[in-house]
Every structure is written in structure tokens, then in C-alpha cells.
Design a protein around this motif. Sequence first.
Motif, PDB file in Angstrom:
ATOM      1  N   ILE A  30     -22.975  -5.223   0.866  1.00 17.16           N
ATOM      2  CA  ILE A  30     -21.524  -5.074   0.769  1.00 17.16           C
ATOM      3  C   ILE A  30     -21.104  -3.723   1.349  1.00 17.16           C
ATOM      4  O   ILE A  30     -21.719  -2.699   1.089  1.00 17.16           O
ATOM      5  CB  ILE A  30     -21.060  -5.155  -0.702  1.00 17.16           C
ATOM      6  CG1 ILE A  30     -21.408  -6.518  -1.307  1.00 17.16           C
ATOM      7  CG2 ILE A  30     -19.550  -4.902  -0.804  1.00 17.16           C
ATOM      8  CD1 ILE A  30     -21.148  -6.606  -2.790  1.00 17.16           C
ATOM      9  N   GLY A  31     -20.037  -3.750   2.136  1.00 21.12           N
ATOM     10  CA  GLY A  31     -19.407  -2.527   2.630  1.00 21.12           C
ATOM     11  C   GLY A  31     -17.936  -2.614   2.292  1.00 21.12           C
ATOM     12  O   GLY A  31     -17.373  -3.705   2.206  1.00 21.12           O
ATOM     13  N   SER A  32     -17.288  -1.477   2.090  1.00 28.16           N
ATOM     14  CA  SER A  32     -15.870  -1.531   1.752  1.00 28.16           C
ATOM     15  C   SER A  32     -15.144  -0.305   2.276  1.00 28.16           C
ATOM     16  O   SER A  32     -15.747   0.701   2.627  1.00 28.16           O
ATOM     17  CB  SER A  32     -15.678  -1.652   0.237  1.00 28.16           C
ATOM     18  OG  SER A  32     -16.157  -0.504  -0.417  1.00 28.16           O
ATOM     19  N   THR A  33     -13.839  -0.447   2.337  1.00 29.97           N
ATOM     20  CA  THR A  33     -12.953   0.646   2.733  1.00 29.97           C
ATOM     21  C   THR A  33     -11.649   0.487   1.973  1.00 29.97           C
ATOM     22  O   THR A  33     -11.421  -0.541   1.325  1.00 29.97           O
ATOM     23  CB  THR A  33     -12.717   0.655   4.253  1.00 29.97           C
ATOM     24  OG1 THR A  33     -12.017   1.860   4.605  1.00 29.97           O
ATOM     25  CG2 THR A  33     -11.916  -0.548   4.715  1.00 29.97           C
ATOM     26  N   THR A  34     -10.792   1.464   2.065  1.00 33.02           N
ATOM     27  CA  THR A  34      -9.507   1.427   1.383  1.00 33.02           C
ATOM     28  C   THR A  34      -8.393   1.269   2.408  1.00 33.02           C
ATOM     29  O   THR A  34      -8.421   1.898   3.465  1.00 33.02           O
ATOM     30  CB  THR A  34      -9.288   2.731   0.582  1.00 33.02           C
ATOM     31  OG1 THR A  34     -10.351   2.873  -0.339  1.00 33.02           O
ATOM     32  CG2 THR A  34      -7.968   2.699  -0.171  1.00 33.02           C
ATOM     33  N   LEU A  35      -7.433   0.443   2.099  1.00 28.23           N
ATOM     34  CA  LEU A  35      -6.240   0.257   2.931  1.00 28.23           C
ATOM     35  C   LEU A  35      -5.033   0.705   2.128  1.00 28.23           C
ATOM     36  O   LEU A  35      -4.824   0.243   1.007  1.00 28.23           O
ATOM     37  CB  LEU A  35      -6.075  -1.212   3.335  1.00 28.23           C
ATOM     38  CG  LEU A  35      -4.759  -1.576   4.030  1.00 28.23           C
ATOM     39  CD1 LEU A  35      -4.655  -0.887   5.389  1.00 28.23           C
ATOM     40  CD2 LEU A  35      -4.631  -3.080   4.165  1.00 28.23           C
ATOM     41  N   THR A  36      -4.254   1.626   2.689  1.00 27.21           N
ATOM     42  CA  THR A  36      -3.009   2.066   2.076  1.00 27.21           C
ATOM     43  C   THR A  36      -1.858   1.491   2.892  1.00 27.21           C
ATOM     44  O   THR A  36      -1.780   1.708   4.102  1.00 27.21           O
ATOM     45  CB  THR A  36      -2.912   3.600   2.046  1.00 27.21           C
ATOM     46  OG1 THR A  36      -4.033   4.114   1.321  1.00 27.21           O
ATOM     47  CG2 THR A  36      -1.619   4.058   1.393  1.00 27.21           C
ATOM     48  N   VAL A  37      -0.990   0.749   2.258  1.00 34.29           N
ATOM     49  CA  VAL A  37       0.174   0.149   2.906  1.00 34.29           C
ATOM     50  C   VAL A  37       1.400   0.932   2.450  1.00 34.29           C
ATOM     51  O   VAL A  37       1.608   1.122   1.252  1.00 34.29           O
ATOM     52  CB  VAL A  37       0.324  -1.344   2.517  1.00 34.29           C
ATOM     53  CG1 VAL A  37       1.552  -1.949   3.171  1.00 34.29           C
ATOM     54  CG2 VAL A  37      -0.938  -2.114   2.882  1.00 34.29           C
ATOM     55  N   THR A  38       2.184   1.416   3.428  1.00 39.80           N
ATOM     56  CA  THR A  38       3.374   2.200   3.100  1.00 39.80           C
ATOM     57  C   THR A  38       4.632   1.421   3.450  1.00 39.80           C
ATOM     58  O   THR A  38       4.573   0.370   4.088  1.00 39.80           O
ATOM     59  CB  THR A  38       3.393   3.533   3.879  1.00 39.80           C
ATOM     60  OG1 THR A  38       3.622   3.243   5.259  1.00 39.80           O
ATOM     61  CG2 THR A  38       2.096   4.302   3.706  1.00 39.80           C
ATOM     62  N   GLU A  39       5.752   1.949   3.063  1.00 41.71           N
ATOM     63  CA  GLU A  39       7.055   1.358   3.374  1.00 41.71           C
ATOM     64  C   GLU A  39       7.602   1.897   4.694  1.00 41.71           C
ATOM     65  O   GLU A  39       8.754   1.651   5.037  1.00 41.71           O
ATOM     66  CB  GLU A  39       8.061   1.666   2.254  1.00 41.71           C
ATOM     67  CG  GLU A  39       7.702   1.067   0.912  1.00 41.71           C
ATOM     68  CD  GLU A  39       7.919  -0.437   0.858  1.00 41.71           C
ATOM     69  OE1 GLU A  39       8.629  -0.990   1.715  1.00 41.71           O
ATOM     70  OE2 GLU A  39       7.355  -1.059  -0.057  1.00 41.71           O
ATOM     71  N   ALA A  40       6.804   2.649   5.445  1.00 42.30           N
ATOM     72  CA  ALA A  40       7.264   3.266   6.692  1.00 42.30           C
ATOM     73  C   ALA A  40       7.716   2.203   7.687  1.00 42.30           C
ATOM     74  O   ALA A  40       7.155   1.115   7.756  1.00 42.30           O
ATOM     75  CB  ALA A  40       6.152   4.107   7.300  1.00 42.30           C
ATOM     76  N   THR A  41       8.735   2.548   8.444  1.00 43.91           N
ATOM     77  CA  THR A  41       9.244   1.644   9.484  1.00 43.91           C
ATOM     78  C   THR A  41       9.082   2.303  10.849  1.00 43.91           C
ATOM     79  O   THR A  41       9.006   3.534  10.954  1.00 43.91           O
ATOM     80  CB  THR A  41      10.734   1.322   9.247  1.00 43.91           C
ATOM     81  OG1 THR A  41      11.470   2.548   9.234  1.00 43.91           O
ATOM     82  CG2 THR A  41      10.941   0.583   7.937  1.00 43.91           C
ATOM     83  N   VAL A  42       9.048   1.479  11.883  1.00 42.52           N
ATOM     84  CA  VAL A  42       8.927   1.993  13.240  1.00 42.52           C
ATOM     85  C   VAL A  42      10.274   2.562  13.676  1.00 42.52           C
ATOM     86  O   VAL A  42      11.283   1.855  13.669  1.00 42.52           O
ATOM     87  CB  VAL A  42       8.471   0.891  14.229  1.00 42.52           C
ATOM     88  CG1 VAL A  42       8.440   1.432  15.651  1.00 42.52           C
ATOM     89  CG2 VAL A  42       7.105   0.347  13.828  1.00 42.52           C
TER      90      VAL A  42
END
Length: 170
Positions: A30-42
Motif C-alpha cells: 500500500i502507498g498513500s498520499t494526501t489530497l487537499t481540496v480548496t475553494e480556490a477559483t481560477v
Amino acid sequence: IMLGVRAKVMEGHTLAAGVTTISATYMGVIGSTTLTVTEATVLQIQVTPFDPTIPAGLPQALTATAIYSDGSNRNVTSLATWTSSAPNIAGVSDAPATKGLLTTFAAGSTTIEARFAGAVGKATVKVIAAALLSIDVQPGMAFATTGETVGFRAFGHFDDGSTLDISNYV
């Protein structure tokens, strides 16, 4: 990405802001990473190099960079939709493997657009009909020891008096 009998996932879609863990399992490892999702817009798309001048016949890779409301940026070259206002002067690829690759055909100007997430970035490309006269390799003289890497650049001198870094073409 989980490969195996149960599922094959190549990309996911974000649903809400927050932090999640992405895991990959294969043959019991098993390998893993963290994903952070923001409310940022282009906010905008920047197409680089900015307003290049290129001799007819030379290609040029363009890059689309999304600038977000939180101050971050992201290379979106492969995600953008690319178009040229004058494809007979210079066309730009929108094909998956070559997105953003500019091909120059004839002297003139064209506007290249990269569209992503509702934002549009533009670059005005000037194509010149100049003939290559000579190439300068720099540095003019270099010394190195065995196993050392030495970087060189090639500069083309054209009949209209212009000089262009043609290192990627030689």
C-alpha cells in the motif's frame, strides 16, 4: 489508483473542500498520499512564452498556467482547450499528447487561446519569414571532467537581423 480485480481508477473528481487520503494497493503493498481540496477559483490563465516571435517552420511549445484566487498556480497545459485565430499562420495542437504545441507556417500574427475552467489566456504569436544564416553555440569554449554534465545553448542568427535561442530545435 487501485489495480486488480476489484477496480481500476485513473483519476478522481473532487466533490467538496477538505483533506482526504488517496491510497494505491498492489500485490499487498500500500502507498498513500494526501489530497487537499480548496475553494480556490481560477482567476486567469497565462500563456507562455508571452507573445513570442518565431521564424516560420519552427515549432514552439506553449504552456498554460492557471492562477487561482488563493494565490496558487497550476500548469494546465494538458487540460486546457487550445485554439488559433489564424491556423494558416500558426496552428496550435489540442490533441491529448501534444496540447499547446505551436506549429508555424507563414509570416503574420495570430492569437492563441488556452481555455480552462471558464478562464481564457491569450498570446499573440508573431511569425516571421526569416532565413537562418548561422548558429552560435555557447559557451564558446568549455572544460569538463569525466562524468560531468555541461550545458550548451544554440542561438540562430537570421537574415532579418534577429537572434533566437534555437537550442530545442538543434
